[in-house]
Design an enzyme around this catalytic site. Structure first.
Site, PDB file in Angstrom:
ATOM      1  N   GLY A 142       0.834  -1.203   0.000  1.00 40.20           N
ATOM      2  CA  GLY A 142       0.000   0.000   0.000  1.00 40.20           C
ATOM      3  C   GLY A 142       0.863   1.245   0.000  1.00 40.20           C
ATOM      4  N   GLY A 143       0.322   2.303   0.598  1.00 39.63           N
ATOM      5  CA  GLY A 143       1.040   3.575   0.624  1.00 39.63           C
ATOM      6  C   GLY A 143       2.385   3.485   1.309  1.00 39.63           C
ATOM      7  N   GLY A 188      23.323  12.743 -29.471  1.00 41.52           N
ATOM      8  CA  GLY A 188      22.825  13.271 -28.199  1.00 41.52           C
ATOM      9  C   GLY A 188      23.423  12.514 -27.023  1.00 41.52           C
ATOM     10  CB  ALA A 189      24.301   8.962 -26.547  1.00 42.83           C
TER      11      ALA A 189
HETATM   12  C1  HXC Z   1      -3.701  -3.911  11.777  1.00 47.92           C
HETATM   13  C2  HXC Z   1      -2.592  -5.796  11.108  1.00 47.92           C
HETATM   14  C3  HXC Z   1      -2.333  -5.207   9.853  1.00 47.92           C
HETATM   15  C4  HXC Z   1      -2.818  -3.895   9.609  1.00 47.92           C
HETATM   16  C5  HXC Z   1      -1.483  -7.164   9.876  1.00 47.92           C
HETATM   17  N1  HXC Z   1      -2.055  -7.001  11.064  1.00 47.92           N
HETATM   18  N2  HXC Z   1      -1.636  -6.085   9.099  1.00 47.92           N
HETATM   19  N3  HXC Z   1      -3.271  -5.141  12.044  1.00 47.92           N
HETATM   20  N4  HXC Z   1      -3.492  -3.288  10.598  1.00 47.92           N
HETATM   21  N5  HXC Z   1      -2.586  -3.277   8.464  1.00 47.92           N
HETATM   22  C6  HXC Z   1      -2.104  -7.950  12.171  1.00 47.92           C
HETATM   23  C7  HXC Z   1      -2.963  -9.151  11.842  1.00 47.92           C
HETATM   24  O1  HXC Z   1      -4.306  -8.886  12.142  1.00 47.92           O
HETATM   25  C8  HXC Z   1      -2.368 -10.201  12.758  1.00 47.92           C
HETATM   26  O2  HXC Z   1      -2.866 -10.006  14.062  1.00 47.92           O
HETATM   27  C9  HXC Z   1      -0.905  -9.836  12.792  1.00 47.92           C
HETATM   28  O3  HXC Z   1      -0.825  -8.484  12.356  1.00 47.92           O
HETATM   29  C10 HXC Z   1      -0.070 -10.700  11.871  1.00 47.92           C
HETATM   30  O4  HXC Z   1      -0.697 -10.686  10.585  1.00 47.92           O
HETATM   31  P1  HXC Z   1      -1.023 -12.018   9.787  1.00 47.92           P
HETATM   32  O5  HXC Z   1      -2.050 -11.655   8.769  1.00 47.92           O
HETATM   33  O6  HXC Z   1      -1.329 -13.141  10.719  1.00 47.92           O
HETATM   34  O7  HXC Z   1       0.400 -12.313   9.138  1.00 47.92           O
HETATM   35  P2  HXC Z   1       0.705 -12.951   7.721  1.00 47.92           P
HETATM   36  O8  HXC Z   1      -0.138 -14.159   7.512  1.00 47.92           O
HETATM   37  O9  HXC Z   1       2.179 -13.117   7.685  1.00 47.92           O
HETATM   38  O10 HXC Z   1       0.259 -11.865   6.644  1.00 47.92           O
HETATM   39  C11 HXC Z   1       0.914 -10.626   6.561  1.00 47.92           C
HETATM   40  C12 HXC Z   1       0.119  -9.670   5.658  1.00 47.92           C
HETATM   41  C13 HXC Z   1      -1.330  -9.566   6.132  1.00 47.92           C
HETATM   42  C14 HXC Z   1       0.177 -10.196   4.218  1.00 47.92           C
HETATM   43  C15 HXC Z   1       0.858  -8.319   5.696  1.00 47.92           C
HETATM   44  O11 HXC Z   1      -1.326  -9.306   7.531  1.00 47.92           O
HETATM   45  C16 HXC Z   1      -2.083  -8.480   5.459  1.00 47.92           C
HETATM   46  O12 HXC Z   1      -2.542  -8.634   4.325  1.00 47.92           O
HETATM   47  N6  HXC Z   1      -2.282  -7.368   6.186  1.00 47.92           N
HETATM   48  C17 HXC Z   1      -3.044  -6.261   5.687  1.00 47.92           C
HETATM   49  C18 HXC Z   1      -2.253  -5.526   4.636  1.00 47.92           C
HETATM   50  C19 HXC Z   1      -2.956  -4.270   4.204  1.00 47.92           C
HETATM   51  O13 HXC Z   1      -3.920  -4.313   3.419  1.00 47.92           O
HETATM   52  N7  HXC Z   1      -2.552  -3.156   4.818  1.00 47.92           N
HETATM   53  C20 HXC Z   1      -3.089  -1.870   4.540  1.00 47.92           C
HETATM   54  C21 HXC Z   1      -2.415  -1.402   3.270  1.00 47.92           C
HETATM   55  S1  HXC Z   1      -3.001   0.167   2.807  1.00 47.92           S
HETATM   56  P3  HXC Z   1      -3.170 -11.240  15.034  1.00 47.92           P
HETATM   57  O14 HXC Z   1      -3.616 -10.569  16.297  1.00 47.92           O
HETATM   58  O15 HXC Z   1      -4.209 -12.054  14.377  1.00 47.92           O
HETATM   59  O16 HXC Z   1      -1.872 -11.960  15.152  1.00 47.92           O
HETATM   60  C22 HXC Z   1      -1.933   1.156   3.478  1.00 47.92           C
HETATM   61  C23 HXC Z   1      -2.280   2.574   3.233  1.00 47.92           C
HETATM   62  C24 HXC Z   1      -1.172   3.456   3.635  1.00 47.92           C
HETATM   63  O17 HXC Z   1      -0.967   0.827   4.055  1.00 47.92           O
HETATM   64  C25 HXC Z   1      -1.493   4.797   3.082  1.00 47.92           C
HETATM   65  C26 HXC Z   1      -0.371   5.716   3.311  1.00 47.92           C
HETATM   66  C27 HXC Z   1      -0.479   6.849   2.389  1.00 47.92           C
END
Ligand code: HXC
Length: 499
Positions: free
Chosen positions: A155-156, A389-390
């Protein structure tokens, strides 16, 4: 405090072949030099029961320490705490340590291992990212910034590494993408894995986002330590000078190593190894746009940035990716007082619709701009051919090169003989009885005119014609005599580099 998300999660981290956050920190910094900052900070969000999951440090360890005796600041995310996700306080900690790095003029290294924005915190998480991007931008050109991707970066979250100077990734365990495989499948129907979408290989070879991909956590952190040894702490400092190490390869071989036939390929790495201190060439982005080679090296112990065409790939032509790769490197060297050494053997810009449609005009302009803007010492060696140019854009005199030397057989021309003859003697060839023979004759005449650096030298665009074996010695003399270079540029807010 060092238990992060608890033993079970630490074990899960290790089982993926990853070090834990503290193992990474201990591996990276000189023994017992790391000072943690903000280790007791916790988040203050109670949405969706988050108040029941708190851990000291809030999923990121921040602090500073010494790396081979040099001060370095760090933010290292802990995947075992809420997936290393970034909320308000986590973001604030990173922003705070970045402020400290800027104020104290020391490199900032970030270890990314995070599920991205902490979903439960909403705006708190977005604000955290925004504050980091803002500081990444303010710190750009002031302190070196290095991102190390050691797990998810999605993501971001990718935009902080996207702004920093260097991005290292760990093979197999790290990935970077804006939208993950699930979202892509829902929106476009395309099926991809995390690895084929944004693994190390993709970013090293295709996107150009990664500067380096290491086999595991340790070797990737080792790479960062070596990188730090070539660059200064900030834009007011200079890289450390080390004792000189004469190349073990014989410089006299350069003459035969580079074939005199301008259409024959060779690997520029063999030239670089005969010019720089033994074992000092530290290539960056080696698998992206291999037609241009960039990297740091030492010449007589002086840290320099090398930019060199590589005739082994695409005949050394410039293209969109090569221009981007070289331009960004030139700008880094210029911002951080690292002299530039440019090795030229270039037939021109790659022709064709693919390059034109992808904006070779816009991208090629970046390299022209970057070299023109650079005020560090700029030394150029024209080895064999330099067309069109290069020629101009590979740090010619016209873009402010301080010293340009050419090898005796080098050619500087608007284009190669075949193309040139077809344009200027089209009628002559059409009227000839034996068209092929006439074309060959004219090509020879053209080559004889331009197959030496005489004309360019007589106009002052080449300062000296030297034998290949003299190149290292010449570069050393020129480097030493230009280390005190200062160039005052007119006042302006900033230029508008073509992006
Ligand atoms: C809160 C999160 C989290 C998140 C993971 N966790 N990502 N909690 N916010 N973004 C937590 C899970 O709930 C889990 O908690 C623990 O972290 C471990 O994650 P798992 O899923 O069990 O690990 P894994 O199987 O290794 O998978 C990792 C992962 C997956 C692929 C990163 O967690 C995932 O898809 N997370 C979400 C990714 C995402 O969409 N993020 C937002 C992106 S948008 P528990 O308590 O169950 O152990 C973004 C916008 C930013 O970032 C904008 C900025 C401009």
């Amino acid at each position: 405090m060092r238990l992060g998300g608890g033993e079970k999660r630490l074990e899960a981290q290790r089982s993926k072949g990853k070090l834990t956050v503290w193992e990474r920190i201990e591996y990276f910094f000189d023994e017992e030099t790391f000072e943690e900052v903000g280790g007791f900070i916790e988040h203050r969000c109670s949405n969706f029961g988050l108040d029941k999951s708190k851990a000291a440090g809030d999923g990121v360890v921040t602090g500073f320490g010494l790396v081979n005796g040099q001060l370095v600041y760090m933010a290292a995310q802990d995947f075992t705490v809420l997936g290393g996700s970034l909320g308000e306080m986590h973001g604030r900690k990173i922003a705070n340590i970045m402020d400290m790095a800027i104020a104290n003029g020391a490199p900032m290294v970030t270890l990314n291992d995070s599920g991205g924005a902490r979903i439960q915190e909403g705006i708190g998480a977005l604000c955290g990212y925004g504050e980091i991007f803002f500081r990444n931008t303010k710190a750009s050109g002031v302190i070196p910034q290095i991102s190390v991707i050691m797990g998810p970066c999605a993501g971001g979250a990718v935009y902080s590494p996207g702004i920093t100077d260097f991005v290292a990734m760990v093979d197999d365990t790290s990935y970077m993408f804006i939208t993950g495989p699930d979202v892509i499948k829902t929106v476009t129907g395309e099926e991809v894995t995390k690895d084929t979408l944004g693994g190390g290989d993709v970013h090293l070879k295709k996107s150009g986002v990664a500067t380096y991909v290491g086999a595991d956590d340790e070797s990737t952190l080792d790479w960062v330590k070596v990188l730090l040894s070539y660059i200064p702490a900030n834009n007011d400092a200079y890289p450390d000078r080390t004792p000189s190490k004469e190349p073990q390869l014989d410089a006299k071989e350069l003459e035969s190593f580079v074939p005199s036939n301008p259409n024959k390929a060779y690997d520029i790495l063999g030239v670089i190894d005969r010019l720089v201190d033994t074992g000092s060439f530290f290539e960056l982005q080696d698998k992206f746009a291999a037609n241009i080679v960039i990297g740091f090296a030492r010449i007589d112990g002086i840290s320099v940035g090398i930019v060199a065409n590589n005739p082994k790939h695409l005949a050394g032509c410039m293209d969109v990716d090569a221009s981007d790769k070289a331009a960004r490197f030139v700008r880094f060297c210029d911002a951080f007082n690292i002299p530039l050494v440019t090795l030229v053997d270039v037939p021109g810009f790659l022709p064709g619709t693919d390059q034109e449609y992808n904006g070779i005009i816009r991208h090629g302009a970046k390299l022209l701009y970057a070299y023109s803007e650079a005020t560090v010492p700029k030394l150029t060696v024209i080895m064999r051919k330099s067309y069109g140019g290069a020629y101009i854009c590979m740090c010619s005199k016209h873009l402010g090169a301080d010293m340009v030397v050419a090898w005796p057989g080098s050619e500087i021309a608007v284009m190669g003989p075949k193309g040139a003859v077809n344009v200027i003697f089209r009628k002559d060839i059409a009227e000839a009885e034996d068209k092929n023979l006439r074309a060959k004759e004219l090509e020879t005449e053209y080559s004889e005119k331009f197959a030496n650096p005489q004309m360019a030298a007589s106009l002052g665009y080449i300062d000296n014609v030297i034998e290949p074996a003299e190149t290292r010695g010449t570069l050393i003399r020129y480097l030493k005599s230009h280390l005190g270079k200062e160039q005052i540029t007119p006042r302006r807010k900033h230029g508008n580099i073509p992006l």
